[in-house]
Design a protein around this motif. Structure first.
Motif, mmCIF file in Angstrom:
data_model
loop_
_atom_site.group_PDB
_atom_site.id
_atom_site.type_symbol
_atom_site.label_atom_id
_atom_site.label_comp_id
_atom_site.label_asym_id
_atom_site.label_seq_id
_atom_site.Cartn_x
_atom_site.Cartn_y
_atom_site.Cartn_z
ATOM 1 N N VAL A 181 -47.047 -18.095 7.114
ATOM 2 C CA VAL A 181 -45.661 -17.650 7.304
ATOM 3 C C VAL A 181 -45.680 -16.382 8.140
ATOM 4 C CG1 VAL A 181 -44.792 -18.700 5.172
ATOM 5 C CG2 VAL A 181 -45.646 -16.356 5.129
ATOM 6 N N GLY A 182 -44.576 -16.064 8.767
ATOM 7 C CA GLY A 182 -44.505 -14.881 9.612
ATOM 8 C C GLY A 182 -44.776 -13.610 8.826
ATOM 9 N N PRO A 183 -45.592 -12.709 9.372
ATOM 10 C CA PRO A 183 -45.894 -11.472 8.657
ATOM 11 C C PRO A 183 -44.654 -10.618 8.399
ATOM 12 C CG PRO A 183 -46.861 -11.446 10.869
ATOM 13 C CD PRO A 183 -46.288 -12.808 10.643
ATOM 14 N N ALA A 184 -43.698 -10.604 9.309
ATOM 15 C CA ALA A 184 -42.474 -9.821 9.099
ATOM 16 C C ALA A 184 -41.663 -10.410 7.945
ATOM 17 C CB ALA A 184 -41.640 -9.778 10.380
ATOM 18 N N TRP A 185 -41.567 -11.755 7.880
ATOM 19 C CA TRP A 185 -40.847 -12.400 6.774
ATOM 20 C C TRP A 185 -41.518 -12.061 5.453
ATOM 21 C CZ3 TRP A 185 -42.349 -15.776 2.981
ATOM 22 C CH2 TRP A 185 -41.317 -16.283 2.177
ATOM 23 N N LEU A 186 -42.858 -12.164 5.404
ATOM 24 C CA LEU A 186 -43.588 -11.893 4.169
ATOM 25 C C LEU A 186 -43.372 -10.450 3.726
ATOM 26 C CD1 LEU A 186 -45.577 -13.016 2.058
ATOM 27 C CD2 LEU A 186 -47.426 -12.137 3.501
ATOM 28 N N GLU A 187 -43.458 -9.523 4.661
ATOM 29 C CA GLU A 187 -43.269 -8.115 4.315
ATOM 30 C C GLU A 187 -41.839 -7.847 3.868
ATOM 31 O OE1 GLU A 187 -43.664 -3.753 6.337
ATOM 32 O OE2 GLU A 187 -45.134 -5.277 6.890
ATOM 33 N N ASP A 188 -40.851 -8.432 4.553
ATOM 34 C CA ASP A 188 -39.448 -8.247 4.154
ATOM 35 C C ASP A 188 -39.187 -8.830 2.764
ATOM 36 O OD1 ASP A 188 -38.852 -6.987 6.534
ATOM 37 O OD2 ASP A 188 -37.873 -8.739 7.431
ATOM 38 N N ALA A 189 -39.801 -9.989 2.476
ATOM 39 C CA ALA A 189 -39.550 -10.674 1.207
ATOM 40 C C ALA A 189 -40.276 -10.021 0.035
ATOM 41 C CB ALA A 189 -39.965 -12.143 1.318
ATOM 42 N N THR A 190 -41.447 -9.389 0.303
ATOM 43 C CA THR A 190 -42.279 -8.952 -0.813
ATOM 44 C C THR A 190 -42.929 -7.585 -0.651
ATOM 45 O OG1 THR A 190 -44.294 -9.882 0.115
ATOM 46 C CG2 THR A 190 -42.954 -11.349 -1.244
ATOM 47 N N ASP A 191 -42.851 -6.998 0.529
ATOM 48 C CA ASP A 191 -43.611 -5.784 0.851
ATOM 49 C C ASP A 191 -45.115 -6.047 0.830
ATOM 50 O OD1 ASP A 191 -41.441 -4.096 1.325
ATOM 51 O OD2 ASP A 191 -41.272 -3.564 -0.793
ATOM 52 N N ALA A 192 -45.525 -7.317 0.882
ATOM 53 C CA ALA A 192 -46.945 -7.672 0.868
ATOM 54 C C ALA A 192 -47.472 -7.860 2.282
ATOM 55 C CB ALA A 192 -47.164 -8.957 0.064
ATOM 56 N N SER A 193 -48.747 -7.626 2.436
ATOM 57 C CA SER A 193 -49.438 -7.856 3.701
ATOM 58 C C SER A 193 -50.017 -9.269 3.699
ATOM 59 C CB SER A 193 -50.575 -6.838 3.850
ATOM 60 O OG SER A 193 -51.422 -7.196 4.918
ATOM 61 N N PRO A 194 -50.146 -9.891 4.879
ATOM 62 C CA PRO A 194 -50.796 -11.202 4.929
ATOM 63 C C PRO A 194 -52.282 -11.130 4.564
ATOM 64 C CG PRO A 194 -49.628 -10.734 6.984
ATOM 65 C CD PRO A 194 -49.592 -9.495 6.163
ATOM 66 N N ASP A 195 -52.881 -9.943 4.673
ATOM 67 C CA ASP A 195 -54.299 -9.760 4.360
ATOM 68 C C ASP A 195 -54.462 -9.110 3.002
ATOM 69 O OD1 ASP A 195 -55.357 -10.760 6.832
ATOM 70 O OD2 ASP A 195 -54.619 -8.927 7.778
#
Length: 119
Positions: free
Chosen positions: A47-61
């Motif tokens: 999933v897009g890193p910006a979407w993941l960060e916006d949704a959870t404040d989590a990093s893809p790594d």
């Protein structure tokens, strides 16, 4: 909640439809949690890193299944007068894409609903 398309191509949107038996009298909101799938699962790199960060404040790594990301919920809002709404998660075009990764979520009645990526 039902999948709009059971399979989508890399980079396309995974979409589910939330349908009510009749139009909402008031604005409604709920959240659906990601739960493990039976087989390969979409990961934080799918999933897009910006979407993941916006949704959870989590990093893809580090890369991990979406069901293992703390605080990942799909927020659903149905406006008053509407019979339902669509929930969308855009998959990411990345070299690590696995053609049949999936995502499941529960909410409302707690019944799991799945969608899968497809080449």
């Amino acid at each position: 909640m039902t999948p709009v398309a059971g399979r989508v191509a890399e980079g396309a949107a995974l979409k589910w439809r939330v349908s009510l038996p009749e139009a909402a009298d008031v604005d409604l909101g709920t959240a659906f949690a990601a739960v493990p799938v039976f087989g390969p699962e979409l990961s934080t790199k799918d999933v897009g890193p910006a979407w993941l960060e916006d949704a959870t404040d989590a990093s893809p790594d580090p890369e991990r299944p979406l069901s293992k990301v703390d605080g990942l919920y799909l927020r659903v809002d149905v406006p008053a007068g509407a019979p339902g709404t669509d929930v969308t998660v855009r998959s990411w075009t990345a070299p690590c894409w696995t053609p049949r990764n999936g995502v499941r979520h529960t909410g409302g009645a707690g019944r799991p609903v799945s969608s899968r990526g497809s080449p």
